[in-house]
Write a protein that holds these residues in place. Structure first.
Motif, PDB file in Angstrom:
ATOM      1  N   LEU A  51       0.828  -1.197   0.000  1.00 33.06           N
ATOM      2  CA  LEU A  51       0.000   0.000   0.000  1.00 33.06           C
ATOM      3  C   LEU A  51       0.866   1.252   0.000  1.00 33.06           C
ATOM      4  N   VAL A  52       0.645   2.115  -0.965  1.00 31.73           N
ATOM      5  CA  VAL A  52       1.328   3.400  -1.031  1.00 31.73           C
ATOM      6  C   VAL A  52       0.255   4.473  -1.157  1.00 31.73           C
ATOM      7  N   ALA A  53       0.134   5.318  -0.140  1.00 33.10           N
ATOM      8  CA  ALA A  53      -0.883   6.371  -0.120  1.00 33.10           C
ATOM      9  C   ALA A  53      -2.279   5.794  -0.338  1.00 33.10           C
ATOM     10  N   GLY A  54      -2.532   4.626   0.237  1.00 32.61           N
ATOM     11  CA  GLY A  54      -3.842   4.009   0.136  1.00 32.61           C
ATOM     12  C   GLY A  54      -4.099   3.251  -1.149  1.00 32.61           C
ATOM     13  N   ILE A  55      -3.123   3.183  -2.028  1.00 33.27           N
ATOM     14  CA  ILE A  55      -3.275   2.495  -3.312  1.00 33.27           C
ATOM     15  C   ILE A  55      -2.539   1.163  -3.245  1.00 33.27           C
ATOM     16  N   SER A  56      -3.263   0.087  -3.529  1.00 33.74           N
ATOM     17  CA  SER A  56      -2.641  -1.230  -3.551  1.00 33.74           C
ATOM     18  C   SER A  56      -2.002  -1.453  -4.911  1.00 33.74           C
ATOM     19  N   ARG A  57      -0.688  -1.547  -4.909  1.00 34.19           N
ATOM     20  CA  ARG A  57       0.035  -1.735  -6.156  1.00 34.19           C
ATOM     21  C   ARG A  57      -0.291  -3.093  -6.786  1.00 34.19           C
ATOM     22  N   ILE A  58      -0.425  -4.122  -5.949  1.00 30.52           N
ATOM     23  CA  ILE A  58      -0.714  -5.452  -6.474  1.00 30.52           C
ATOM     24  C   ILE A  58      -2.102  -5.483  -7.111  1.00 30.52           C
ATOM     25  N   TYR A  59      -3.056  -4.854  -6.440  1.00 33.97           N
ATOM     26  CA  TYR A  59      -4.415  -4.838  -6.979  1.00 33.97           C
ATOM     27  C   TYR A  59      -4.454  -4.118  -8.328  1.00 33.97           C
ATOM     28  N   VAL A  60      -3.825  -2.949  -8.409  1.00 32.34           N
ATOM     29  CA  VAL A  60      -3.827  -2.187  -9.656  1.00 32.34           C
ATOM     30  C   VAL A  60      -3.115  -2.969 -10.757  1.00 32.34           C
ATOM     31  N   LYS A  61      -1.980  -3.579 -10.431  1.00 33.22           N
ATOM     32  CA  LYS A  61      -1.265  -4.349 -11.445  1.00 33.22           C
ATOM     33  C   LYS A  61      -2.085  -5.554 -11.912  1.00 33.22           C
ATOM     34  N   GLY A  62      -2.847  -6.132 -10.990  1.00 40.46           N
ATOM     35  CA  GLY A  62      -3.715  -7.233 -11.376  1.00 40.46           C
ATOM     36  C   GLY A  62      -4.792  -6.802 -12.350  1.00 40.46           C
ATOM     37  N   VAL A  63      -5.348  -5.602 -12.130  1.00 45.81           N
ATOM     38  CA  VAL A  63      -6.368  -5.073 -13.040  1.00 45.81           C
ATOM     39  C   VAL A  63      -5.755  -4.803 -14.410  1.00 45.81           C
ATOM     40  N   LEU A  64      -4.567  -4.224 -14.434  1.00 44.41           N
ATOM     41  CA  LEU A  64      -3.908  -3.942 -15.709  1.00 44.41           C
ATOM     42  C   LEU A  64      -3.590  -5.224 -16.465  1.00 44.41           C
ATOM     43  N   SER A  65      -3.173  -6.246 -15.742  1.00 44.18           N
ATOM     44  CA  SER A  65      -2.903  -7.535 -16.380  1.00 44.18           C
ATOM     45  C   SER A  65      -4.183  -8.142 -16.940  1.00 44.18           C
ATOM     46  N   HIS A  66      -5.272  -8.004 -16.201  1.00 40.51           N
ATOM     47  CA  HIS A  66      -6.565  -8.502 -16.677  1.00 40.51           C
ATOM     48  C   HIS A  66      -6.996  -7.755 -17.933  1.00 40.51           C
ATOM     49  N   TRP A  67      -6.767  -6.445 -17.957  1.00 38.12           N
ATOM     50  CA  TRP A  67      -7.098  -5.634 -19.135  1.00 38.12           C
ATOM     51  C   TRP A  67      -6.347  -6.141 -20.370  1.00 38.12           C
ATOM     52  N   ALA A  68      -5.054  -6.401 -20.198  1.00 35.69           N
ATOM     53  CA  ALA A  68      -4.256  -6.899 -21.317  1.00 35.69           C
ATOM     54  C   ALA A  68      -4.743  -8.274 -21.764  1.00 35.69           C
ATOM     55  N   ASP A  69      -5.122  -9.135 -20.823  1.00 28.85           N
ATOM     56  CA  ASP A  69      -5.596 -10.469 -21.171  1.00 28.85           C
ATOM     57  C   ASP A  69      -6.919 -10.410 -21.923  1.00 28.85           C
ATOM     58  N   VAL A  70      -7.813  -9.538 -21.491  1.00 28.55           N
ATOM     59  CA  VAL A  70      -9.137  -9.421 -22.113  1.00 28.55           C
ATOM     60  C   VAL A  70      -9.025  -8.948 -23.556  1.00 28.55           C
ATOM     61  N   THR A  71      -8.122  -8.008 -23.802  1.00 31.76           N
ATOM     62  CA  THR A  71      -8.014  -7.415 -25.138  1.00 31.76           C
ATOM     63  C   THR A  71      -7.015  -8.127 -26.031  1.00 31.76           C
ATOM     64  N   GLY A  72      -6.117  -8.913 -25.438  1.00 35.51           N
ATOM     65  CA  GLY A  72      -5.081  -9.542 -26.235  1.00 35.51           C
ATOM     66  C   GLY A  72      -4.015  -8.574 -26.698  1.00 35.51           C
ATOM     67  N   VAL A  73      -3.879  -7.446 -25.992  1.00 33.25           N
ATOM     68  CA  VAL A  73      -2.906  -6.408 -26.342  1.00 33.25           C
ATOM     69  C   VAL A  73      -1.900  -6.285 -25.203  1.00 33.25           C
ATOM     70  N   ASP A  74      -0.621  -6.132 -25.531  1.00 34.71           N
ATOM     71  CA  ASP A  74       0.396  -6.008 -24.491  1.00 34.71           C
ATOM     72  C   ASP A  74       0.238  -4.697 -23.741  1.00 34.71           C
ATOM     73  N   GLN A  75       0.665  -4.708 -22.485  1.00 33.81           N
ATOM     74  CA  GLN A  75       0.479  -3.540 -21.625  1.00 33.81           C
ATOM     75  C   GLN A  75       1.223  -2.309 -22.135  1.00 33.81           C
ATOM     76  N   GLN A  76       2.343  -2.496 -22.799  1.00 35.37           N
ATOM     77  CA  GLN A  76       3.084  -1.349 -23.313  1.00 35.37           C
ATOM     78  C   GLN A  76       2.237  -0.558 -24.300  1.00 35.37           C
ATOM     79  N   SER A  77       1.525  -1.234 -25.182  1.00 35.32           N
ATOM     80  CA  SER A  77       0.677  -0.552 -26.161  1.00 35.32           C
ATOM     81  C   SER A  77      -0.534   0.096 -25.511  1.00 35.32           C
ATOM     82  N   LEU A  78      -0.986  -0.456 -24.377  1.00 37.41           N
ATOM     83  CA  LEU A  78      -2.154   0.087 -23.705  1.00 37.41           C
ATOM     84  C   LEU A  78      -1.814   1.281 -22.826  1.00 37.41           C
ATOM     85  N   LEU A  79      -0.664   1.225 -22.146  1.00 40.04           N
ATOM     86  CA  LEU A  79      -0.348   2.228 -21.124  1.00 40.04           C
ATOM     87  C   LEU A  79       0.551   3.352 -21.611  1.00 40.04           C
TER      88      LEU A  79
END
Length: 630
Positions: A569-597
């Motif tokens: 937790l950094v300033a109330g933000i869970s880094r693991i949770y956010v990274k998990g959401v970003l990974s899920h986003w990449a999996d759903v779309t089939g696009v690598d995170q670099q192109s998305l972010l």
């Protein structure tokens, strides 16, 4: 273009070096001859020039490709991206309705390579291609501006905006089709993803194992930014860097802004997973400054960056279709005869909301409670620097953050210290006057052309916290003095009285807007907007039926830690949770995170000051391009 914008309103303006011109390449018009000789021999250049040229049309795309002027001055030329464009689009297209049809592929296509309809056709005789899915994203600075105008909390202002865009008493009540916005996103949620990604980018860039960017790489998406890493969330600053100081491009963070990230997420997920063509998803962003319109017009922030097997013959679809500001939002309500102050201050009920089709992204985009913005130490521009600094602090137990002011209030130096050791240094530069000092100190020293001469020694800057900018690991750069709450699109103190009078709001004699406003009153007004921004509460929520209840926020934390030091937790933000959401986003779309972010930047070439063609050379070139010659 909305008539509310003029150069006098802009606080991030640098006088253009040349006049803004977009020449229409045509042959000079010849004066008609009084005598008509049927046997006279003419030339094809005279025939081609017989018709007057069409009037020049200037768009934001043209502004981005010219270095004649910079920052918000370009937004004066916007012909679209106004509240009028929002209304005309709503009136031209019925809203798309669920259910959403997921599919098994990853390319967002079905039925022989064409998009499935992903929505009910309805019984009103509309063709599927006429419908659009309307989505909006709202910045916290916009909510703070409106909260100060209408004497409500920032949370209540956000609810009023949602009621206008999606509620039964808002835009749904009028228009040709009763079209409205299916979802209204809070960009603070996307900002959490940006903050986590920014901290990782800085950590990776400063590590000894990172690959430095090549000298000619500039701002390529697949390169590592150099120290000091400069914020990329402010489009006015980015435009200024690309056009006037390309040597800073290798220093720019490659991370997209929350506005761009919101558009990429919504359009990529709905097109790749739920069969809705990107062209039928219309994304509106409500932002504090006009330069955000420039950002939305960038060719890098389109479907071509994330759509697999993109057809190069098709026109890319922008991730953000339109940007309006707080002032334009009030014009939007007024144009539909809606009293903004009379809108409900409570959230939409559960029956009025349409859940986002992906449950995990629904939980991320629409959390049960609003995220608190930041405290004053983090600034009013998203808190990038402060979050990165807090991330480093979590990795160094016993360290503390030291803050010192520079030559003015918009130059601030931050240091993470432990004992007598300085672990990392960062700085904040707001306003173009300070930005000019920053880029001047980053300019490479010139090498003398004399044989055997050494590299010239640069004269150090005079005083201030920016004297050793190359020692900073990260610099948060924003074009507007005071940060994003002072954006050019925010409601100014000179306008507050008229807005409140039009809404029937009584103004007290002690109010800063009651007297004739001047610089002192504007400063006091900005303090009020900042107070609304910093005081946004996060310990209360209104449930789906509008009843207030207390909420214990439980941020999901998976097994393990993101940084290996037991500090997720950094300033109330869970880094693991956010990274998990970003990974899920990449999996759903089939696009690598670099192109998305992430995105890229480029040097803007200009022919200003270069040798121009003579009229003879220009006419000869045009004549040959028309199929003739000499």
């Amino acid at each position: 273009m909305s008539a509310i914008l003029s150069a006098d309103d802009l606080n991030d303006f640098i006088s253009p070096g040349v006049a803004c011109i977009k020449p229409v390449e045509t042959l000079p018009v010849q004066k008609p001859s009084d005598s008509s000789n049927p046997y006279e021999v003419t030339t094809e250049d005279q025939v081609a020039a017989s018709e007057p040229p069409p009037p020049a049309q200037i768009s934001l795309t043209d502004c981005l490709a010219c270095s004649g002027c910079v920052t918000s001055a370009e937004a004066v030329l916007v012909s679209l991206q106004s509240h009028s464009e929002v209304l005309s689009t709503l009136d031209a297209h019925p809203s798309m309705r669920p259910p959403w049809l997921a599919h098994n592929g990853t390319n967002g296509v079905a039925n022989g390579g064409t998009y499935a309809n992903g929505f009910t056709n309805g019984t009103n005789g509309y063709h599927a291609e006429e419908r659009k899915l309307f989505v909006a994203s709202v910045s916290p600075q916009t909510r703070a501006s409106l909260a100060a105008v209408f004497n409500v909390s920032e949370v209540e202002a956000g609810n009023m905006i949602t009621q206008l865009l999606s509620g039964p008493s808002g835009l749904k009540a009028g228009g040709n089709y009763g079209s409205a916005f299916t979802w209204v996103l809070d960009t603070n949620v996307l900002r959490e993803a940006c903050l986590v990604a920014a901290a990782d980018e800085v950590t990776s860039s400063l590590s000894s194992s990172s690959r430095p960017s090549a000298p000619d790489a500039d701002g390529a998406i697949d390169t590592t930014p150099r120290k000091p890493i400069l914020t990329s969330a402010c489009p006015g600053w980015i435009c200024y860097a690309e056009k006037t100081h390309p040597y800073v491009l290798p220093h720019l963070s490659r991370l997209k802004s929350p506005q761009a990230l919101a558009g990429t997420l919504v359009k990529s997920v709905l097109s790749q997973r739920y069969n809705i063509p990107p062209s039928q998803i219309w994304h509106l962003a409500i932002m504090p400054c006009f330069d955000k319109k420039l950002e939305a017009s960038r060719s890098e922030l389109t479907s071509s960056a994330w759509l697999p097997n993109h057809d190069t013959t098709e026109t890319p679809v922008r991730d953000v279709d339109c940007v309006i500001t707080a002032r334009e939002l009030l014009h939007l309500a007024s144009a539909r005869n809606i009293s903004f102050s009379s809108l409900p201050r409570t959230p939409l009920t559960s029956s009025q909301r349409t859940p986002f089709p992906d449950p995990r992204l629904e939980a991320f985009l629409f959390p049960p409670t609003r995220r608190k913005n930041q405290d004053a130490a983090a600034g009013s521009s998203g808190g990038y620097l402060y979050h990165i600094l807090q991330t480093y602090q979590a990795q160094h137990p016993g360290s503390s953050i030291s803050i010192s002011r520079g030559r003015n209030a918009d130059v601030v130096e931050y240091s993470l210290v432990r004992g007598g050791e300085t672990i990392i240094k960062m700085a904040r530069y707001y306003g173009f006057r300070n930005i000019q000092n920053l880029v001047r100190r980053l300019k490479p020293a010139k090498i003398s052309r004399m044989p055997g001469a050494r590299m010239a020694v640069r004269r150090p800057g005079v005083g201030g916290a920016g004297e050793g900018v190359k020692e900073y690991a990260y610099v948060e750069v924003m074009a507007c003095p005071g940060g994003c709450t002072n954006g050019g699109g925010q409601v100014k103190v000179t306008e507050v009285g008229d807005v409140q009078k039009a809404e029937g709001i009584r103004v007290s004699n002690g109010d800063v807007v009651a007297a004739k406003p001047g610089p002192k009153e504007q400063k006091e007004w900005l303090a009020r907007v900042d107070e609304a921004y910093y005081s946004a509460e996060d310990d209360e929520k209104l449930d789906a039926d509008g009843d207030q209840e207390m909420l214990d926020v439980d941020i999901p934390v998976m097994n393990g830690n993101s940084n290996g030091n037991g500090h997720d937790l950094v300033a109330g933000i869970s880094r693991i949770y956010v990274k998990g959401v970003l990974s899920h986003w990449a999996d759903v779309t089939g696009v690598d995170q670099q192109s998305l972010l992430f995105t890229s930047y480029r040097k803007v070439e200009s022919d200003v000051g270069k040798k121009k063609q003579s009229d003879v050379e220009r006419v000869a070139g045009l004549a040959s391009s028309l199929g003739g010659g000499w």
